[in-house]
Design a protein around this motif. Structure first.
Motif, PDB file in Angstrom:
ATOM      1  N   LEU A  17       0.835  -1.216   0.000  1.00  0.00           N
ATOM      2  CA  LEU A  17       0.000   0.000   0.000  1.00  0.00           C
ATOM      3  C   LEU A  17       0.860   1.253   0.000  1.00  0.00           C
ATOM      4  O   LEU A  17       0.644   2.177  -0.783  1.00  0.00           O
ATOM      5  N   LEU A  18       1.874   1.265   0.883  1.00  0.00           N
ATOM      6  CA  LEU A  18       2.740   2.448   0.975  1.00  0.00           C
ATOM      7  C   LEU A  18       3.514   2.639  -0.317  1.00  0.00           C
ATOM      8  O   LEU A  18       3.700   3.759  -0.783  1.00  0.00           O
ATOM      9  N   LYS A  19       3.942   1.515  -0.918  1.00  0.00           N
ATOM     10  CA  LYS A  19       4.703   1.624  -2.166  1.00  0.00           C
ATOM     11  C   LYS A  19       3.838   2.291  -3.240  1.00  0.00           C
ATOM     12  O   LYS A  19       4.296   3.183  -3.940  1.00  0.00           O
ATOM     13  N   TYR A  20       2.576   1.850  -3.337  1.00  0.00           N
ATOM     14  CA  TYR A  20       1.715   2.417  -4.373  1.00  0.00           C
ATOM     15  C   TYR A  20       1.309   3.857  -4.071  1.00  0.00           C
ATOM     16  O   TYR A  20       1.096   4.647  -4.980  1.00  0.00           O
ATOM     17  N   SER A  21       1.223   4.183  -2.759  1.00  0.00           N
ATOM     18  CA  SER A  21       0.877   5.568  -2.426  1.00  0.00           C
ATOM     19  C   SER A  21       2.034   6.509  -2.747  1.00  0.00           C
ATOM     20  O   SER A  21       1.845   7.704  -2.951  1.00  0.00           O
ATOM     21  N   MET A  22       3.250   5.955  -2.823  1.00  0.00           N
ATOM     22  CA  MET A  22       4.420   6.792  -3.151  1.00  0.00           C
ATOM     23  C   MET A  22       4.568   6.992  -4.651  1.00  0.00           C
ATOM     24  O   MET A  22       5.366   7.805  -5.108  1.00  0.00           O
ATOM     25  N   LYS A  23       3.857   6.187  -5.418  1.00  0.00           N
ATOM     26  CA  LYS A  23       4.015   6.204  -6.871  1.00  0.00           C
ATOM     27  C   LYS A  23       3.635   7.572  -7.439  1.00  0.00           C
ATOM     28  O   LYS A  23       2.537   8.067  -7.175  1.00  0.00           O
ATOM     29  N   GLY A  24       4.551   8.172  -8.183  1.00  0.00           N
ATOM     30  CA  GLY A  24       4.272   9.491  -8.751  1.00  0.00           C
ATOM     31  C   GLY A  24       3.596   9.385 -10.108  1.00  0.00           C
ATOM     32  O   GLY A  24       3.339   8.287 -10.600  1.00  0.00           O
ATOM     33  N   GLN A  25       3.310  10.543 -10.688  1.00  0.00           N
ATOM     34  CA  GLN A  25       2.674  10.554 -12.005  1.00  0.00           C
ATOM     35  C   GLN A  25       3.709  10.442 -13.112  1.00  0.00           C
ATOM     36  O   GLN A  25       4.897  10.655 -12.892  1.00  0.00           O
ATOM     37  N   ARG A  26       3.215  10.111 -14.297  1.00  0.00           N
ATOM     38  CA  ARG A  26       4.066  10.138 -15.480  1.00  0.00           C
ATOM     39  C   ARG A  26       3.614  11.299 -16.356  1.00  0.00           C
ATOM     40  O   ARG A  26       2.466  11.749 -16.239  1.00  0.00           O
ATOM     41  N   ASP A  47      16.037  12.216 -18.351  1.00  0.00           N
ATOM     42  CA  ASP A  47      15.468  10.868 -18.375  1.00  0.00           C
ATOM     43  C   ASP A  47      15.414  10.309 -19.795  1.00  0.00           C
ATOM     44  O   ASP A  47      15.724   9.142 -20.025  1.00  0.00           O
ATOM     45  N   VAL A  48      15.041  11.165 -20.733  1.00  0.00           N
ATOM     46  CA  VAL A  48      14.937  10.724 -22.126  1.00  0.00           C
ATOM     47  C   VAL A  48      16.320  10.377 -22.682  1.00  0.00           C
ATOM     48  O   VAL A  48      16.506   9.332 -23.305  1.00  0.00           O
ATOM     49  N   VAL A  49      17.297  11.255 -22.409  1.00  0.00           N
ATOM     50  CA  VAL A  49      18.647  11.027 -22.927  1.00  0.00           C
ATOM     51  C   VAL A  49      19.236   9.735 -22.352  1.00  0.00           C
ATOM     52  O   VAL A  49      19.928   8.990 -23.048  1.00  0.00           O
ATOM     53  N   THR A  50      18.933   9.448 -21.081  1.00  0.00           N
ATOM     54  CA  THR A  50      19.415   8.209 -20.474  1.00  0.00           C
ATOM     55  C   THR A  50      18.922   7.008 -21.271  1.00  0.00           C
ATOM     56  O   THR A  50      19.618   6.004 -21.402  1.00  0.00           O
ATOM     57  N   GLN A  51      17.720   7.111 -21.815  1.00  0.00           N
ATOM     58  CA  GLN A  51      17.127   5.951 -22.472  1.00  0.00           C
ATOM     59  C   GLN A  51      17.405   5.868 -23.968  1.00  0.00           C
ATOM     60  O   GLN A  51      17.695   4.788 -24.467  1.00  0.00           O
ATOM     61  N   VAL A  52      17.302   6.984 -24.666  1.00  0.00           N
ATOM     62  CA  VAL A  52      17.479   6.898 -26.129  1.00  0.00           C
ATOM     63  C   VAL A  52      18.839   7.419 -26.598  1.00  0.00           C
ATOM     64  O   VAL A  52      19.133   7.399 -27.785  1.00  0.00           O
ATOM     65  N   ARG A 105       7.892   7.321 -26.398  1.00  0.00           N
ATOM     66  CA  ARG A 105       7.662   6.466 -25.222  1.00  0.00           C
ATOM     67  C   ARG A 105       8.477   6.971 -24.039  1.00  0.00           C
ATOM     68  O   ARG A 105       7.978   7.071 -22.922  1.00  0.00           O
ATOM     69  N   ALA A 106       9.754   7.311 -24.302  1.00  0.00           N
ATOM     70  CA  ALA A 106      10.631   7.782 -23.223  1.00  0.00           C
ATOM     71  C   ALA A 106      10.074   9.054 -22.587  1.00  0.00           C
ATOM     72  O   ALA A 106      10.097   9.215 -21.372  1.00  0.00           O
ATOM     73  N   VAL A 107       9.558   9.964 -23.419  1.00  0.00           N
ATOM     74  CA  VAL A 107       8.997  11.209 -22.874  1.00  0.00           C
ATOM     75  C   VAL A 107       7.732  10.908 -22.072  1.00  0.00           C
ATOM     76  O   VAL A 107       7.532  11.429 -20.981  1.00  0.00           O
ATOM     77  N   ARG A 108       6.898  10.024 -22.604  1.00  0.00           N
ATOM     78  CA  ARG A 108       5.632   9.699 -21.916  1.00  0.00           C
ATOM     79  C   ARG A 108       5.880   9.122 -20.541  1.00  0.00           C
ATOM     80  O   ARG A 108       5.147   9.388 -19.604  1.00  0.00           O
ATOM     81  N   TYR A 109       6.936   8.297 -20.408  1.00  0.00           N
ATOM     82  CA  TYR A 109       7.183   7.617 -19.137  1.00  0.00           C
ATOM     83  C   TYR A 109       8.025   8.443 -18.166  1.00  0.00           C
ATOM     84  O   TYR A 109       8.274   8.004 -17.050  1.00  0.00           O
TER      85      TYR A 109
END
Lengths: 64, 299
Positions: free
Chosen positions: B147-156, B226-231, B271-275
């Protein structure tokens, strides 16, 4: 700590002598637009700056 | 006394397993493996121990031991400081920096995970005492953890903006993505390379809240990192011309990005930007404001 010059015009390159008289940054006069572009490119590489075109025959190299 | 030791051991194990569950070494490679991971596991064990000791100490009428919990606050703060310092020190040598907002966000998440570990241990030991049933206590511990893990989940980003490809073009020496001017580019060669390798992305905020959130500079830098890390990125140290940038259309709040990805795939980039994560510190809710929208607001 990392000390660097930034947000600063490193050099001015132009073939239009009457457009740039003097300034705090060194001015490089060239023969033509082609030479201006090449000089601007080289200075940008050397100073790790970026060449911007003022579209009146004047290039400035800026450290961002 | 043996009973207390049992309480302590079970809750400690729950807490440590919780920390392992919360440890995510994904494409960000953060915490870095193996040393960073070992460090955080050790911190997790200390947090779990602090959470586990409270109930047995109270039961043993050792009230002084409960003050150990105050140590917890100090301990968690040090986790946050450690993360912040660590990331800030390497920041100067990142090709595309994270930005201070993102660093603060990461540090906050690491601090938060330690709170989760402590709460899991605390709940488990409390349940052990209340039910005297190990399985029930462990189950409650797991539920609290999840529960706590999911409550910490931020938005994308995809939840607050429509992400699409934008047209990269030049107006004289001005680089534009759709109707947004990104920067002035001086050299012909650079322009050609930008047109060849640059991909524009436009974020259209879904509402006023998203509009002001995307305007945050830290948020934009976090997306870029974040995007540069991925693509990947086609840029070196002496090529500031190929720094990915984000500029905002002040009229409609659209934010236009220019990227130079190594993986030249529009789909992968989108996809990278969306996530990419929405930073907690960048989030604003002007629609809750009494001044601007006539809502209840603060009296």
């Amino acid at each position: 700590m990392n000390i660097e010059i930034s947000h600063f015009i490193m050099a001015i390159v132009t073939c239009e002598r009457d457009k740039v008289q003097s300034g705090f940054a060194p001015v490089f006069y060239t023969e033509n637009e082609e030479e201006s572009e090449k000089t601007a490119f080289l200075i940008a590489k050397i100073t790790q700056g970026m060449a911007h075109n003022l579209e009146n025959g004047v290039y400035i190299i800026v450290r961002h | 006394m043996d009973q207390f030791l049992f309480f302590f051991t079970i809750s400690l194990i729950m807490g440590v397993l919780g920390r392992v569950y919360l440890m995510r070494v994904d494409y960000r490679q953060y915490p870095s493996y193996p040393r960073g991971v070992i460090m955080h596991l050790t911190f997790g064990i200390i947090s779990a121990a602090l959470g586990s000791i409270a109930i047995p100490a109270l039961l043993a009428k050792d009230y002084a031991a409960v003050t150990f919990l105050t140590l917890a606050a100090e301990q968690f703060r040090s986790v946050r400081t450690m993360e912040r310092e660590n990331l800030s020190l390497i920041e100067d040598f990142e090709l595309v920096p994270r930005g201070r907002s993102y660093i603060e966000e990461i540090a906050k998440i690491f601090e938060g995970r330690n709170y989760i570990v402590m709460l899991t241990s605390l709940t488990t030991s409390l349940m052990l005492y209340a039910f005297s049933n190990t399985y029930a206590a462990v189950m409650v511990g797991i539920i609290i953890l999840v529960l706590l893990k999911y409550s910490m989940k931020g938005q994308r980003i995809e939840e607050i903006a429509k992400v699409r490809i934008g047209k990269v073009w030049f107006d004289g020496s001005l680089l534009c993505v759709d109707d947004v001017v990104i920067m002035n580019v001086g050299l012909k060669e650079t322009k050609e390379r930008i047109l060849k390798t640059g991909i524009g992305v436009v974020l259209e905020p879904v509402d006023q809240n998203a509009n002001i959130t995307l305007a945050n500079i830290g948020q934009r830098q976090a997306i870029i990192h974040d995007v540069v890390t991925q693509v990947g990125i086609k840029k070196d140290l002496d090529e500031p011309d190929f720094t990915p940038l984000a500029r905002r259309n002040v009229n409609n709040g659209n934010v236009a990005f220019i990227f130079y990805p190594s993986i030249q795939s529009e789909e992968a980039l989108l996809r990278a930007v969306r996530y990419a994560p929405v930073l907690e510190s960048a989030r604003r809710k002007p629609t809750e404001s009494g001044a601007a929208y006539g809502k209840g607001g603060r009296r």
